[in-house]
Design an enzyme around this catalytic site. Structure first.
Site, PDB file in Angstrom:
ATOM      1  N   ASN A  48       0.859  -1.182   0.000  1.00  0.00           N
ATOM      2  CA  ASN A  48       0.000   0.000   0.000  1.00  0.00           C
ATOM      3  C   ASN A  48       0.898   1.236   0.000  1.00  0.00           C
ATOM      4  O   ASN A  48       1.456   1.595   1.029  1.00  0.00           O
ATOM      5  CB  ASN A  48      -0.896  -0.043   1.254  1.00  0.00           C
ATOM      6  CG  ASN A  48      -1.701   1.229   1.441  1.00  0.00           C
ATOM      7  OD1 ASN A  48      -1.796   2.068   0.538  1.00  0.00           O
ATOM      8  ND2 ASN A  48      -2.295   1.381   2.621  1.00  0.00           N
TER       9      ASN A  48
ATOM     10  N   GLU B 164      -5.329  -4.780  10.824  1.00  0.00           N
ATOM     11  CA  GLU B 164      -4.315  -3.750  11.019  1.00  0.00           C
ATOM     12  C   GLU B 164      -4.603  -2.972  12.299  1.00  0.00           C
ATOM     13  O   GLU B 164      -5.393  -2.017  12.288  1.00  0.00           O
ATOM     14  CB  GLU B 164      -4.318  -2.780   9.837  1.00  0.00           C
ATOM     15  CG  GLU B 164      -3.970  -3.422   8.514  1.00  0.00           C
ATOM     16  CD  GLU B 164      -3.385  -2.414   7.532  1.00  0.00           C
ATOM     17  OE1 GLU B 164      -2.281  -2.647   7.054  1.00  0.00           O
ATOM     18  OE2 GLU B 164      -4.028  -1.381   7.280  1.00  0.00           O
TER      19      GLU B 164
ATOM     20  N   SER C 190       3.552  -1.955  10.370  1.00  0.00           N
ATOM     21  CA  SER C 190       4.999  -1.975  10.589  1.00  0.00           C
ATOM     22  C   SER C 190       5.658  -3.307  10.236  1.00  0.00           C
ATOM     23  O   SER C 190       6.600  -3.732  10.905  1.00  0.00           O
ATOM     24  CB  SER C 190       5.324  -1.573  12.037  1.00  0.00           C
ATOM     25  OG  SER C 190       4.886  -0.251  12.290  1.00  0.00           O
TER      26      SER C 190
ATOM     27  N   HIS D  39      -9.443   1.232   4.827  1.00  0.00           N
ATOM     28  CA  HIS D  39      -8.178   1.435   5.549  1.00  0.00           C
ATOM     29  C   HIS D  39      -8.408   2.404   6.712  1.00  0.00           C
ATOM     30  O   HIS D  39      -9.218   3.327   6.605  1.00  0.00           O
ATOM     31  CB  HIS D  39      -7.115   1.987   4.596  1.00  0.00           C
ATOM     32  CG  HIS D  39      -5.756   1.979   5.200  1.00  0.00           C
ATOM     33  ND1 HIS D  39      -5.340   2.958   6.071  1.00  0.00           N
ATOM     34  CD2 HIS D  39      -4.730   1.090   5.093  1.00  0.00           C
ATOM     35  CE1 HIS D  39      -4.108   2.671   6.466  1.00  0.00           C
ATOM     36  NE2 HIS D  39      -3.717   1.552   5.895  1.00  0.00           N
TER      37      HIS D  39
ATOM     38  N   GLY E  49       2.558   2.348  10.761  1.00  0.00           N
ATOM     39  CA  GLY E  49       3.509   3.441  10.568  1.00  0.00           C
ATOM     40  C   GLY E  49       4.240   3.864  11.829  1.00  0.00           C
ATOM     41  O   GLY E  49       4.852   4.922  11.864  1.00  0.00           O
TER      42      GLY E  49
ATOM     43  N   GLU F 221      -6.847   4.837   7.734  1.00  0.00           N
ATOM     44  CA  GLU F 221      -6.671   6.263   7.398  1.00  0.00           C
ATOM     45  C   GLU F 221      -7.920   6.819   6.717  1.00  0.00           C
ATOM     46  O   GLU F 221      -8.269   7.986   6.886  1.00  0.00           O
ATOM     47  CB  GLU F 221      -5.412   6.434   6.531  1.00  0.00           C
ATOM     48  CG  GLU F 221      -4.146   6.227   7.358  1.00  0.00           C
ATOM     49  CD  GLU F 221      -2.989   5.595   6.609  1.00  0.00           C
ATOM     50  OE1 GLU F 221      -2.972   5.610   5.374  1.00  0.00           O
ATOM     51  OE2 GLU F 221      -2.083   5.065   7.295  1.00  0.00           O
TER      52      GLU F 221
ATOM     53  N   LYS G  23       0.120   4.248  -0.356  1.00  0.00           N
ATOM     54  CA  LYS G  23      -0.534   5.441   0.215  1.00  0.00           C
ATOM     55  C   LYS G  23      -0.301   6.651  -0.701  1.00  0.00           C
ATOM     56  O   LYS G  23      -0.166   6.485  -1.918  1.00  0.00           O
ATOM     57  CB  LYS G  23      -0.059   5.684   1.652  1.00  0.00           C
ATOM     58  CG  LYS G  23      -0.194   4.417   2.509  1.00  0.00           C
ATOM     59  CD  LYS G  23      -0.026   4.651   3.982  1.00  0.00           C
ATOM     60  CE  LYS G  23      -0.177   3.324   4.720  1.00  0.00           C
ATOM     61  NZ  LYS G  23      -0.055   3.455   6.173  1.00  0.00           N
TER      62      LYS G  23
END
Ligand code: PGA
Length: 255
Positions: free
Chosen positions: A9, A166, A212, A94, A172, A96, A11
């Site tokens: 991904n 996730e 991560s 996701h 991240g 985000e 992003k």
């Protein structure tokens, strides 16, 4: 047996030139590991270019989002029909998207149904926040999310989608979950899927871990029986790291 799947991904990173260069730098390494399904998810504007580079390869392409309508007055949005023919996969829900754009399980569920109608395979993301984790609510949150995003799917559809667990606190942050911890939550997600669609489809359902993941820690996750692959953010922007994750997956899963 479930075919392991590693998706990158990217992003909101890389312009078209950078995307092309990144694909070129990892193509041979990825091609050498055919037993793992490998998916690249660059930004929308690079999909056409990357699609051209992948034409005669076994590497698949995915989008990072999609709007759940065929067409119409939705300024700035991308429909499944626009992705079809370019992509085989689409990341949906996701964290985000949930955090910054207000996406709910109900909205993600609409996207899942629409994607499947257009023969796009959704990679459906769920996971708890740090506060929820620390309050011991992981199982309850993930169960609620899994039920929400999979609502109304039949057994055939459940067996075709991909899910990604996730934990938001691991994304991240350089602070991944443990292999055992992720394996346990992913086992729970599979139980929820079994409750909705029956044991057969739940056994076929592929569930990734994300948060991560790097070349260094991939073995810890891929050695776990419930974990069928990874959704990789930061490390998917580094050719050597991403190729190593795919190689490690092939070794751990014996494919
Ligand atoms: P990360 O991102 O690998 O950079 O933690 C994972 C993701 O958001 O899918």
């Amino acid at each position: 047996m479930r075919i392991p799947i590693i998706a990158g991904n990217w992003k909101m990173n890389t312009n078209v030139d950078e995307a092309i260069r990144l694909v070129e730098s990892m193509l041979d390494g990825l091609e050498a590991v055919p037993g793992v399904e490998r998916v690249l998810c660059p930004p929308f504007v690079s999909l056409t270019y990357v699609s051209d580079l992948l034409v005669e390869t076994s590497i698949r392409l995915g989008a990072q989002n999609m709007y759940p309508a065929d067409k119409g007055a939705y300024t700035g949005e991308i429909s499944p029909g626009m992705l079809k023919g370019l992509c085989q996969y689409v990341i949906l829900g996701h964290s985000e998207r949930r955090q910054y754009f207000g996406e709910t399980d109900e909205f993600v569920n609409r996207k899942v149904h629409t994607a499947l109608t257009h023969d796009l395979v959704p990679i459906i993301c769920i996971g708890e926040t740090l506060a929820e984790n620390e309050a011991g609510q992981t199982a309850a949150v993930v169960t609620r999310q899994a039920r929400g995003v999979l609502a109304g799917l039949n057994g055939d559809q459940v067996s075709r989608v991909v899910m990604a667990y996730e934990p938001i606190w691991a994304i991240g942050t350089g602070r991944p979950a443990t292999g055992e911890g992720a394996n346990q939550v992913i086992g729970l997600i599979r139980e929820v899927a079994a409750g909705l669609a029956g044991p057969g489809p739940a056994q076929a359902l592929r569930i990734q871990y994300g948060g991560s993941v790097t070349g260094d820690n991939a073995a810890e996750f891929m050695g776990q029986p419930e974990i069928d692959g990874a959704l990789v953010g930061g490390a998917s922007l580094k050719a050597d790291q991403f190729v190593r994750i795919v190689q490690t997956t092939a070794q751990a899963k014996g494919v």
